[in-house]
Scaffold this motif. Structure first.
Motif, mmCIF file in Angstrom:
data_model
loop_
_atom_site.group_PDB
_atom_site.id
_atom_site.type_symbol
_atom_site.label_atom_id
_atom_site.label_comp_id
_atom_site.label_asym_id
_atom_site.label_seq_id
_atom_site.Cartn_x
_atom_site.Cartn_y
_atom_site.Cartn_z
ATOM 1 N N ASN A 264 13.549 -2.168 12.381
ATOM 2 C CA ASN A 264 12.094 -2.122 13.586
ATOM 3 C C ASN A 264 10.834 -2.832 12.747
ATOM 4 O OD1 ASN A 264 11.340 -0.487 15.705
ATOM 5 N ND2 ASN A 264 11.214 1.529 15.245
ATOM 6 N N ILE A 265 10.110 -2.556 13.711
ATOM 7 C CA ILE A 265 8.614 -3.092 13.569
ATOM 8 C C ILE A 265 7.577 -1.539 13.881
ATOM 9 C CG2 ILE A 265 6.841 -4.384 14.003
ATOM 10 C CD1 ILE A 265 9.104 -6.283 13.847
ATOM 11 N N GLN A 266 6.950 -1.237 12.882
ATOM 12 C CA GLN A 266 6.178 0.042 13.421
ATOM 13 C C GLN A 266 4.641 -0.605 13.281
ATOM 14 O OE1 GLN A 266 8.773 2.149 12.012
ATOM 15 N NE2 GLN A 266 8.737 4.107 13.885
ATOM 16 N N ASN A 267 3.370 -0.163 13.579
ATOM 17 C CA ASN A 267 2.464 -0.222 14.000
ATOM 18 C C ASN A 267 1.680 1.120 12.511
ATOM 19 O OD1 ASN A 267 0.598 2.302 14.737
ATOM 20 N ND2 ASN A 267 0.602 1.256 17.139
ATOM 21 N N GLU A 268 0.697 1.154 11.841
ATOM 22 C CA GLU A 268 0.966 2.292 10.964
ATOM 23 C C GLU A 268 0.550 3.366 11.186
ATOM 24 O OE1 GLU A 268 -1.849 0.421 8.939
ATOM 25 O OE2 GLU A 268 -3.668 0.751 9.691
ATOM 26 N N PHE A 269 -0.557 3.862 13.181
ATOM 27 C CA PHE A 269 -0.681 4.933 13.260
ATOM 28 C C PHE A 269 0.170 5.730 13.609
ATOM 29 C CE2 PHE A 269 -3.653 1.683 13.826
ATOM 30 C CZ PHE A 269 -4.841 1.905 13.002
ATOM 31 N N THR A 270 1.515 5.255 14.382
ATOM 32 C CA THR A 270 2.475 5.732 14.470
ATOM 33 C C THR A 270 3.703 5.851 13.709
ATOM 34 O OG1 THR A 270 3.475 4.488 16.221
ATOM 35 C CG2 THR A 270 1.754 5.797 17.099
ATOM 36 N N ALA A 271 3.700 5.090 12.537
ATOM 37 C CA ALA A 271 4.918 4.816 12.107
ATOM 38 C C ALA A 271 5.605 5.900 11.942
ATOM 39 C CB ALA A 271 4.762 4.360 10.968
ATOM 40 N N GLN A 272 7.193 5.972 11.927
ATOM 41 C CA GLN A 272 8.151 7.578 11.252
ATOM 42 C C GLN A 272 9.166 6.723 10.287
ATOM 43 O OE1 GLN A 272 9.399 8.508 15.231
ATOM 44 N NE2 GLN A 272 7.507 10.324 15.642
ATOM 45 N N GLN A 273 9.137 7.280 9.573
ATOM 46 C CA GLN A 273 10.514 7.398 8.403
ATOM 47 C C GLN A 273 12.046 6.822 9.041
ATOM 48 O OE1 GLN A 273 9.782 6.729 4.444
ATOM 49 N NE2 GLN A 273 12.325 5.416 5.462
ATOM 50 N N GLY A 274 12.693 5.505 9.165
ATOM 51 C CA GLY A 274 14.000 5.792 9.744
ATOM 52 C C GLY A 274 14.570 6.105 8.810
ATOM 53 N N LEU A 275 16.022 6.834 8.914
ATOM 54 C CA LEU A 275 16.864 7.628 7.566
ATOM 55 C C LEU A 275 17.543 6.780 6.976
ATOM 56 C CD1 LEU A 275 19.587 10.289 9.829
ATOM 57 C CD2 LEU A 275 17.896 10.487 7.607
ATOM 58 N N PHE A 276 17.941 5.317 7.323
ATOM 59 C CA PHE A 276 18.818 4.615 6.653
ATOM 60 C C PHE A 276 18.098 3.083 5.762
ATOM 61 C CE2 PHE A 276 21.513 7.201 9.030
ATOM 62 C CZ PHE A 276 21.636 7.751 7.719
ATOM 63 N N SER A 277 16.826 3.041 6.777
ATOM 64 C CA SER A 277 15.816 2.407 6.110
ATOM 65 C C SER A 277 14.635 1.665 4.886
ATOM 66 C CB SER A 277 14.959 1.315 7.221
ATOM 67 O OG SER A 277 15.355 2.298 8.248
ATOM 68 N N ASP A 278 14.323 1.233 4.043
ATOM 69 C CA ASP A 278 12.670 1.233 3.593
ATOM 70 C C ASP A 278 11.397 0.904 4.494
ATOM 71 O OD1 ASP A 278 14.441 2.333 1.755
ATOM 72 O OD2 ASP A 278 14.655 -0.017 0.597
ATOM 73 N N PHE A 279 10.599 1.392 3.947
ATOM 74 C CA PHE A 279 9.007 0.688 4.441
ATOM 75 C C PHE A 279 9.049 -0.752 3.996
ATOM 76 C CE2 PHE A 279 8.105 4.400 5.685
ATOM 77 C CZ PHE A 279 8.365 4.869 7.231
ATOM 78 N N GLU A 280 8.376 -1.347 4.785
ATOM 79 C CA GLU A 280 8.138 -2.606 3.852
ATOM 80 C C GLU A 280 6.405 -2.852 4.219
ATOM 81 O OE1 GLU A 280 9.764 -5.901 2.304
ATOM 82 O OE2 GLU A 280 8.218 -7.164 3.274
ATOM 83 N N GLU A 281 5.565 -2.386 3.624
ATOM 84 C CA GLU A 281 4.122 -2.453 4.626
ATOM 85 C C GLU A 281 3.860 -4.394 4.675
ATOM 86 O OE1 GLU A 281 -0.084 -1.039 4.036
ATOM 87 O OE2 GLU A 281 1.757 0.529 3.298
ATOM 88 N N VAL A 282 3.305 -4.404 5.498
ATOM 89 C CA VAL A 282 3.099 -5.712 5.599
ATOM 90 C C VAL A 282 1.339 -6.479 5.895
ATOM 91 C CG1 VAL A 282 3.261 -8.454 7.943
ATOM 92 C CG2 VAL A 282 4.894 -6.532 6.995
ATOM 93 N N TYR A 283 1.306 -7.336 5.332
ATOM 94 C CA TYR A 283 -0.532 -6.997 5.312
ATOM 95 C C TYR A 283 -1.020 -8.470 5.937
ATOM 96 C CZ TYR A 283 -0.566 -3.868 1.655
ATOM 97 O OH TYR A 283 -0.035 -3.303 0.862
ATOM 98 N N THR A 284 -2.105 -8.312 7.304
ATOM 99 C CA THR A 284 -2.001 -9.188 8.044
ATOM 100 C C THR A 284 -2.478 -10.051 7.423
ATOM 101 O OG1 THR A 284 -2.746 -7.573 9.602
ATOM 102 C CG2 THR A 284 -3.206 -9.484 10.446
ATOM 103 N N ASP A 285 -1.889 -11.451 7.980
ATOM 104 C CA ASP A 285 -2.587 -12.863 7.279
ATOM 105 C C ASP A 285 -2.331 -13.725 8.683
ATOM 106 O OD1 ASP A 285 -2.614 -15.556 6.561
ATOM 107 O OD2 ASP A 285 -1.237 -14.968 4.479
ATOM 108 N N ASP A 286 -4.242 -14.591 8.840
ATOM 109 C CA ASP A 286 -4.081 -15.127 10.236
ATOM 110 C C ASP A 286 -3.453 -15.962 10.191
ATOM 111 O OD1 ASP A 286 -5.973 -12.694 10.931
ATOM 112 O OD2 ASP A 286 -7.390 -13.998 10.952
ATOM 113 N N GLU A 287 -3.670 -17.241 8.518
ATOM 114 C CA GLU A 287 -2.634 -18.213 9.081
ATOM 115 C C GLU A 287 -1.641 -18.489 9.013
ATOM 116 O OE1 GLU A 287 -3.980 -21.356 8.375
ATOM 117 O OE2 GLU A 287 -5.241 -20.342 9.166
#
Lengths: 257, 419
Positions: free
Chosen positions: A32-55
């Motif tokens: 899944n791809i979720q925004n940080e305000f509404t993200a919910q933990q998936g049962l079988f998947s790990d989180f990975e935070e993405v840092y916005t990179d304009d390039e």
């Protein structure tokens, strides 16, 4: 399923495109791809935070635009709908664009293509509505001010229209729901946030923030709205279909006098 | 300016202008110059009145004093109503202030005829000129061409206005003689012809000299009253077709007659406005302009009037079942456009989507085709097509049974059980 990842981004379009870049670049299996305000933990998947990179975002965006301008604009419009699950849908759409030689964005028989187009159409309609329903009120500082509360995040889409049209007056259009606005200072349009005590809805009382004259013109507009109606053709159903009730509170012609 | 006085004038002169149905603000290509005010685009309806009509332009009369006595008109000389007149500067101020607040796309200025045609036209042109030259206003301006106005004034009008229009009002010459004895048919045609020729000339010159000043970029339109003189739908649409072809009209508007004055030559006060008929005429107008139909296919001596219970495309299809079924996977666009229930947007989508694979009922439904009507006239990638042997009357019955028309109440003969 073990490697599937849940990508978290900052809610901006560039953030989303960066997530897409990472997904392709690192061959991530996206759960899944979720925004940080509404993200919910998936049962079988790990989180990975993405840092916005304009390039990185720009590279993805150029890639999509090269595929088709029309597809890129549908994608952006659909993203601004803020619909639940739009990110994953948009991800599948981009995957589809890149994995075919044909112009798949024209295949309206495909569910994902159709859905993106339908969302883009709804957002486009809301954009057009806001171009119609913005009602400026002249403040004592000489700025034309308007509140809106659109169903979708359309401010980025209407900026150009108002800048081109009202090139010789200062104006602010403020989205009360999303708490940000656009301010045109006679040169450029800036994004601003304001401390508003209350939204300036249309009101039968004159408001201290606005000029004397402002109230008179609203009165004239209100009168005009009434006199241009043909009573023997009354059709309230059609009226509310075109001007849905949720917008009335900001429309000066709909205030009760 | 005195606020109360302006308020009164606006009420009188907006009320008198509202029977002009045109509210279009599209079709022009005027852009904002030198950081001035306004531009034009694809047209925006800023609000809708309670009768469901769009409000795009500030639609007012310069004055409702009039030297003519046309029976159908609310401002006719003999009608005992309040009269008023705007000053040129008042119209300019109202337009600019409404525009700056994003209420409108521009101005639609018409007028009763006072003193003479030229005197009236001069004042309309003066407003437009002032808006353009003094206020640097680039929004939309629609001016009424006053019947009988001189060529010089019409030339000048087109330099400042985006659109010009003359309402012929009565579709037949005999009807005009009866209801507007002071007006001559030629007086309507003269300014129309001048504007048409100026537009042609402008387009030709523009190709050679880029700086040729633009002339009425949104073209001309006209309007006809429907249901005032007992004319047939055929009379109306053949007249409309004539104006589209002969005068390059951008639009012809149809206005169901709203009884405004008691007159033995006209429907009585309180008669219903023929809104359904008006709707059918607009549908026909669209078929002519966008769907490739010619007028004699839809209206002719055998069928001088449109069906009331079904739309004109469906009516045509039922009379021409031999043209169907059409295969959506192979038929050329102009045949697809003839299938009832298929709009031009759906046609566009079908043409693109069918390159990727054959389309079936499910695809068509999702694309947005009105299958309730369309299914009897097309075949697609599916075996079920059981409508082969249906007669026109049966198809019509099935379609009406499974649909809810918004005007159904106005023509249904069926008794309602629970009323």
């Amino acid at each position: 399923m073990n490697d599937a990842k849940n990508l978290i981004y900052d809610g901006t379009f560039n953030g989303f495109l960066t997530a897409i870049f990472s997904a392709f670049d690192e061959k991530i299996q996206v759960a899944n791809i979720q925004n940080e305000f509404t993200a919910q933990q998936g049962l079988f998947s790990d989180f990975e935070e993405v840092y916005t990179d304009d390039e990185k975002a720009k590279r993805v965006w150029t890639g999509i635009q090269k595929k088709s301008k029309q597809a890129s604009s549908s994608l952006y419009f659909a993203f601004l709908s803020e619909t639940d699950g739009i990110e994953l849908l948009a991800y599948y759409y981009i995957q589809k664009l890149f994995s075919h030689k044909q112009k798949v964005h024209l295949n309206y028989a495909d569910d994902i293509v159709l859905k993106i187009n339908q969302l883009a159409k709804s957002v486009g309609r809301e954009k057009h509505r806001m171009e119609a329903f913005v009602r400026f009120q002249m403040t004592k500082d000489g700025i034309y001010f308007a509140n809106i509360e659109p169903d979708f995040n359309v401010l980025p889409l209407i900026s150009k229209h108002f800048k081109d049209r009202y090139a010789d007056q200062q104006w602010i259009i403020y989205d009360v729901k999303r708490k940000y606005g656009l301010y045109y200072n006679l040169k450029i349009v800036e994004t601003i946030s304001l401390e508003l005590n209350k939204a300036h809805m249309n009101s039968i009382h004159s408001n201290d923030a606005f000029t004397e004259e402002e109230h008179d013109f609203q009165q004239l507009w209100n009168d005009y709205f009434k006199s241009t109606n043909i009573k023997s053709r009354i059709n309230l159903k059609l009226h509310t279909q075109h001007v849905p009730k949720r917008y009335w509170k900001y429309l000066s012609e709909k205030k009760a006098i | 300016m005195s606020f109360e006085r302006i308020r009164e004038k606006l009420s009188i002169l907006a009320d008198a202008a509202k029977y002009d149905v045109s509210c279009s603000s599209s079709g022009s290509n005027r852009t904002n110059k030198n950081k001035g005010l306004g531009d034009t685009g694809t047209g925006i309806c800023h609000t809708y009145t309670e009768d469901g009509r769009c409000v795009s332009l500030l639609k007012i009369l310069m004055t409702n004093y009039c030297i003519f006595d046309c029976a159908y008109c609310v401002t006719r000389k003999s009608n005992d109503i309040k009269r008023a007149a705007f000053k040129i500067q008042e119209v300019v101020d109202l337009t600019i202030n409404f525009y700056r607040r994003n209420y409108i796309e521009g101005l639609f200025l018409s007028s009763g005829i006072f003193k003479s045609a030229d005197y009236t036209m001069e004042r309309l042109v003066a407003v437009a000129k002032k808006l353009r030259l003094e206020e640097n206003f680039n929004g939309y301006i629609h001016l009424k061409s006053i019947p009988g106005a001189s060529d010089e004034l019409m030339r000048e009008a087109g330099l400042y206005a985006d659109r010009l229009s003359v309402n012929i009002e009565i579709p037949t010459v005999s009807g005009l003689k009866l209801l507007a004895p002071d007006k001559k048919h030629e007086d309507f045609i003269k300014p129309m012809l001048k504007v048409k020729n100026e537009i042609i000339q402008y387009k030709a010159e523009k190709k050679i000299i880029k700086s040729t000043p633009i002339y009425a970029p949104a073209g001309q339109s006209t309007q006809m009253i429907v249901g005032a003189t007992g004319e047939s739908d055929k009379d109306i649409m053949y007249t409309a077709n004539h104006f589209y072809k002969k005068y390059n009209m951008k639009r012809v508007y149809y206005s169901g007659y709203v009884p405004v004055v008691e007159d033995t030559r006209l429907p009585a006060l309180g008669s219903q406005v023929p809104m359904l008929r008006e709707n059918r005429l607009y549908q026909t107008d669209w078929l002519l302009r966008f769907y490739g139909f010619s007028v004699n296919e839809i209206l002719n001596d055998t069928n001088p009037n449109l069906d009331i219970d079904v739309d004109p495309k469906l009516g045509w299809a039922l009379r021409n079942l031999n043209e169907f079924p059409i295969d959506v996977n192979t038929a050329p666009p102009k045949m697809l456009a003839r299938i009832p229930g298929l709009g031009m947007y759906s046609v566009g989508k079908i043409i693109k989507a069918r390159k990727f694979g054959r389309l079936n009922w499910n695809h068509l439904k999702k694309i947005g085709v009105a299958l309730n009507r369309a299914q009897y006239f097309m075949i697609c990638d599916a075996n079920e097509w059981s409508h082969k042997d249906l007669q026109p009357a049966q198809i019509k019955g099935l379609i009406l049974q499974n649909s809810k028309g918004k005007f159904r109440a106005s023509y249904s003969n069926q008794l309602s059980l629970f009323n």
